[in-house]
Design a protein around this motif. Structure first.
Motif, PDB file in Angstrom:
ATOM      1  N   MET A   1       0.842  -1.172   0.000  1.00  0.00           N
ATOM      2  CA  MET A   1       0.000   0.000   0.000  1.00  0.00           C
ATOM      3  C   MET A   1       0.889   1.239   0.000  1.00  0.00           C
ATOM      4  SD  MET A   1      -2.958   1.131   2.681  1.00  0.00           S
ATOM      5  CE  MET A   1      -4.223   0.130   1.943  1.00  0.00           C
ATOM      6  N   SER A   2       0.517   2.215  -0.810  1.00  0.00           N
ATOM      7  CA  SER A   2       1.303   3.437  -0.871  1.00  0.00           C
ATOM      8  C   SER A   2       0.565   4.572  -0.162  1.00  0.00           C
ATOM      9  CB  SER A   2       1.590   3.820  -2.321  1.00  0.00           C
ATOM     10  OG  SER A   2       0.384   4.086  -2.995  1.00  0.00           O
ATOM     11  N   THR A   3       1.312   5.577   0.207  1.00  0.00           N
ATOM     12  CA  THR A   3       0.747   6.737   0.872  1.00  0.00           C
ATOM     13  C   THR A   3       0.467   7.819  -0.153  1.00  0.00           C
ATOM     14  OG1 THR A   3       1.980   6.242   2.882  1.00  0.00           O
ATOM     15  CG2 THR A   3       1.169   8.488   2.631  1.00  0.00           C
ATOM     16  N   ILE A   4      -0.685   8.425  -0.047  1.00  0.00           N
ATOM     17  CA  ILE A   4      -1.050   9.534  -0.918  1.00  0.00           C
ATOM     18  C   ILE A   4      -1.032  10.801  -0.070  1.00  0.00           C
ATOM     19  CG2 ILE A   4      -2.890  10.554  -2.306  1.00  0.00           C
ATOM     20  CD1 ILE A   4      -3.853   7.693  -2.874  1.00  0.00           C
ATOM     21  N   THR A   5      -0.301  11.795  -0.518  1.00  0.00           N
ATOM     22  CA  THR A   5      -0.241  13.059   0.200  1.00  0.00           C
ATOM     23  C   THR A   5      -1.159  14.064  -0.490  1.00  0.00           C
ATOM     24  OG1 THR A   5       2.031  12.623   0.873  1.00  0.00           O
ATOM     25  CG2 THR A   5       1.277  14.911   0.992  1.00  0.00           C
ATOM     26  N   ILE A   6      -2.097  14.576   0.261  1.00  0.00           N
ATOM     27  CA  ILE A   6      -3.032  15.576  -0.251  1.00  0.00           C
ATOM     28  C   ILE A   6      -2.758  16.888   0.483  1.00  0.00           C
ATOM     29  CG2 ILE A   6      -5.463  16.205  -0.514  1.00  0.00           C
ATOM     30  CD1 ILE A   6      -4.655  13.721  -2.145  1.00  0.00           C
ATOM     31  N   ARG A   7      -2.252  17.880  -0.235  1.00  0.00           N
ATOM     32  CA  ARG A   7      -1.940  19.182   0.362  1.00  0.00           C
ATOM     33  C   ARG A   7      -3.090  20.168   0.198  1.00  0.00           C
ATOM     34  NH1 ARG A   7       2.576  17.575  -2.457  1.00  0.00           N
ATOM     35  NH2 ARG A   7       1.943  18.898  -4.168  1.00  0.00           N
ATOM     36  N   ASN A   8      -3.916  19.936  -0.829  1.00  0.00           N
ATOM     37  CA  ASN A   8      -5.013  20.862  -1.087  1.00  0.00           C
ATOM     38  C   ASN A   8      -6.055  20.168  -1.973  1.00  0.00           C
ATOM     39  OD1 ASN A   8      -4.076  21.052  -3.840  1.00  0.00           O
ATOM     40  ND2 ASN A   8      -2.534  22.504  -3.130  1.00  0.00           N
ATOM     41  N   THR A   9      -7.116  20.864  -2.263  1.00  0.00           N
ATOM     42  CA  THR A   9      -8.206  20.287  -3.050  1.00  0.00           C
ATOM     43  C   THR A   9      -7.734  19.858  -4.433  1.00  0.00           C
ATOM     44  OG1 THR A   9      -9.845  21.574  -1.842  1.00  0.00           O
ATOM     45  CG2 THR A   9     -10.515  20.738  -3.991  1.00  0.00           C
ATOM     46  N   GLU A  10      -6.881  20.629  -5.059  1.00  0.00           N
ATOM     47  CA  GLU A  10      -6.430  20.278  -6.406  1.00  0.00           C
ATOM     48  C   GLU A  10      -5.604  18.994  -6.403  1.00  0.00           C
ATOM     49  OE1 GLU A  10      -7.805  21.645  -9.125  1.00  0.00           O
ATOM     50  OE2 GLU A  10      -8.921  22.675  -7.557  1.00  0.00           O
ATOM     51  N   ALA A  12      -6.185  16.530  -4.373  1.00  0.00           N
ATOM     52  CA  ALA A  12      -7.213  15.490  -4.226  1.00  0.00           C
ATOM     53  C   ALA A  12      -7.903  15.230  -5.552  1.00  0.00           C
ATOM     54  CB  ALA A  12      -8.232  15.894  -3.162  1.00  0.00           C
ATOM     55  N   VAL A  13      -8.280  16.275  -6.252  1.00  0.00           N
ATOM     56  CA  VAL A  13      -8.986  16.131  -7.530  1.00  0.00           C
ATOM     57  C   VAL A  13      -8.136  15.350  -8.522  1.00  0.00           C
ATOM     58  CG1 VAL A  13      -9.895  17.400  -9.534  1.00  0.00           C
ATOM     59  CG2 VAL A  13     -10.419  18.183  -7.209  1.00  0.00           C
ATOM     60  N   ALA A  14      -6.881  15.714  -8.650  1.00  0.00           N
ATOM     61  CA  ALA A  14      -5.994  15.031  -9.600  1.00  0.00           C
ATOM     62  C   ALA A  14      -5.809  13.560  -9.234  1.00  0.00           C
ATOM     63  CB  ALA A  14      -4.635  15.743  -9.639  1.00  0.00           C
ATOM     64  N   ARG A  15      -5.596  13.275  -7.956  1.00  0.00           N
ATOM     65  CA  ARG A  15      -5.386  11.885  -7.523  1.00  0.00           C
ATOM     66  C   ARG A  15      -6.650  11.043  -7.670  1.00  0.00           C
ATOM     67  NH1 ARG A  15      -0.336   9.907  -6.952  1.00  0.00           N
ATOM     68  NH2 ARG A  15      -1.433   8.298  -5.832  1.00  0.00           N
ATOM     69  N   ILE A  16      -7.804  11.625  -7.336  1.00  0.00           N
ATOM     70  CA  ILE A  16      -9.069  10.893  -7.473  1.00  0.00           C
ATOM     71  C   ILE A  16      -9.315  10.569  -8.942  1.00  0.00           C
ATOM     72  CG2 ILE A  16     -11.584  11.064  -7.260  1.00  0.00           C
ATOM     73  CD1 ILE A  16     -10.989  12.765  -4.667  1.00  0.00           C
ATOM     74  N   ALA A  17      -9.128  11.548  -9.816  1.00  0.00           N
ATOM     75  CA  ALA A  17      -9.342  11.319 -11.249  1.00  0.00           C
ATOM     76  C   ALA A  17      -8.400  10.229 -11.765  1.00  0.00           C
ATOM     77  CB  ALA A  17      -9.143  12.616 -12.029  1.00  0.00           C
ATOM     78  N   SER A  43     -11.867  15.686 -18.356  1.00  0.00           N
ATOM     79  CA  SER A  43     -12.672  16.766 -18.934  1.00  0.00           C
ATOM     80  C   SER A  43     -13.008  17.772 -17.836  1.00  0.00           C
ATOM     81  CB  SER A  43     -13.959  16.216 -19.557  1.00  0.00           C
ATOM     82  OG  SER A  43     -14.851  15.780 -18.547  1.00  0.00           O
ATOM     83  N   ASP A  44     -13.196  19.006 -18.213  1.00  0.00           N
ATOM     84  CA  ASP A  44     -13.495  20.054 -17.239  1.00  0.00           C
ATOM     85  C   ASP A  44     -14.737  19.732 -16.416  1.00  0.00           C
ATOM     86  OD1 ASP A  44     -11.303  21.547 -18.003  1.00  0.00           O
ATOM     87  OD2 ASP A  44     -12.440  22.879 -19.322  1.00  0.00           O
ATOM     88  N   ASP A  45     -15.778  19.202 -17.065  1.00  0.00           N
ATOM     89  CA  ASP A  45     -17.016  18.893 -16.345  1.00  0.00           C
ATOM     90  C   ASP A  45     -16.794  17.850 -15.256  1.00  0.00           C
ATOM     91  OD1 ASP A  45     -18.447  20.699 -17.868  1.00  0.00           O
ATOM     92  OD2 ASP A  45     -19.295  19.172 -19.201  1.00  0.00           O
ATOM     93  N   VAL A  46     -16.048  16.801 -15.569  1.00  0.00           N
ATOM     94  CA  VAL A  46     -15.802  15.736 -14.587  1.00  0.00           C
ATOM     95  C   VAL A  46     -14.892  16.239 -13.476  1.00  0.00           C
ATOM     96  CG1 VAL A  46     -14.828  13.439 -14.214  1.00  0.00           C
ATOM     97  CG2 VAL A  46     -16.262  13.878 -16.210  1.00  0.00           C
ATOM     98  N   LEU A  47     -13.837  16.958 -13.815  1.00  0.00           N
ATOM     99  CA  LEU A  47     -12.951  17.493 -12.788  1.00  0.00           C
ATOM    100  C   LEU A  47     -13.693  18.457 -11.862  1.00  0.00           C
ATOM    101  CD1 LEU A  47      -9.693  18.046 -14.862  1.00  0.00           C
ATOM    102  CD2 LEU A  47     -10.158  16.220 -13.209  1.00  0.00           C
ATOM    103  N   ASP A  48     -14.583  19.264 -12.422  1.00  0.00           N
ATOM    104  CA  ASP A  48     -15.398  20.160 -11.601  1.00  0.00           C
ATOM    105  C   ASP A  48     -16.319  19.376 -10.670  1.00  0.00           C
ATOM    106  OD1 ASP A  48     -14.240  22.408 -12.743  1.00  0.00           O
ATOM    107  OD2 ASP A  48     -15.925  22.795 -14.103  1.00  0.00           O
ATOM    108  N   LYS A  66      -9.137  11.851   4.301  1.00  0.00           N
ATOM    109  CA  LYS A  66      -9.235  10.468   3.828  1.00  0.00           C
ATOM    110  C   LYS A  66     -10.692  10.081   3.590  1.00  0.00           C
ATOM    111  CE  LYS A  66      -7.986   5.735   5.008  1.00  0.00           C
ATOM    112  NZ  LYS A  66      -7.323   4.862   5.975  1.00  0.00           N
ATOM    113  N   ASP A  67     -11.587  10.444   4.503  1.00  0.00           N
ATOM    114  CA  ASP A  67     -13.016  10.154   4.340  1.00  0.00           C
ATOM    115  C   ASP A  67     -13.550  10.786   3.060  1.00  0.00           C
ATOM    116  OD1 ASP A  67     -13.043   8.893   6.871  1.00  0.00           O
ATOM    117  OD2 ASP A  67     -13.733  10.733   7.880  1.00  0.00           O
ATOM    118  N   ALA A  68     -13.234  12.066   2.868  1.00  0.00           N
ATOM    119  CA  ALA A  68     -13.724  12.793   1.690  1.00  0.00           C
ATOM    120  C   ALA A  68     -13.142  12.201   0.410  1.00  0.00           C
ATOM    121  CB  ALA A  68     -13.371  14.272   1.808  1.00  0.00           C
ATOM    122  N   PHE A  69     -11.871  11.842   0.445  1.00  0.00           N
ATOM    123  CA  PHE A  69     -11.195  11.255  -0.709  1.00  0.00           C
ATOM    124  C   PHE A  69     -11.854   9.930  -1.092  1.00  0.00           C
ATOM    125  CE2 PHE A  69      -7.913   8.909  -2.919  1.00  0.00           C
ATOM    126  CZ  PHE A  69      -7.241   9.864  -3.655  1.00  0.00           C
TER     127      PHE A  69
END
Length: 92
Positions: A1-10, A12-17, A43-48, A66-69
């Motif tokens: 298992m790897s660790t994901i570092t989320i510093r801000n919303t962007e 999170a968005v990039a990693r989730i996508a 696509s812009d719509d999906v990322l939004d 983590k919950d939100a992600f």
């Protein structure tokens, strides 16, 4: 298992996508290869939509990043599969 570092919303968005794209493409459903799914997910719509979902989930009482992600990732994958007619495990 790897660790994901989320510093801000962007972050999170990039990693989730990216992770949702990989999960869906790894399903091996015809017409949903990595390139095709990636084009849709970036696509812009999906990322939004991912951004709105992550922000909404993060604003819930007691929610962690983590919950939100996790909640957002699950929703993105479920929505994609529903719209694309890809059955989930419950439907298979």
């Amino acid at each position: 298992m790897s660790t994901i570092t989320i510093r801000n919303t962007e972050d999170a968005v990039a990693r989730i996508a990216a992770l949702a794209t990989k999960v869906i493409a790894d399903g091996g459903h015809e017409g949903h290869d990595l390139e095709t799914v990636g084009a849709i997910m970036t696509s812009d719509d999906v990322l939004d939509a991912i951004r709105r979902s992550f922000t909404r989930n993060l604003a819930k009482d007691g929610a962690t990043v983590k919950d939100a992600f996790t909640a957002t990732g699950q929703a993105v994958i479920a929505s994609y599969c529903d719209r694309a007619g890809i059955p989930t495990d419950d439907e298979a």
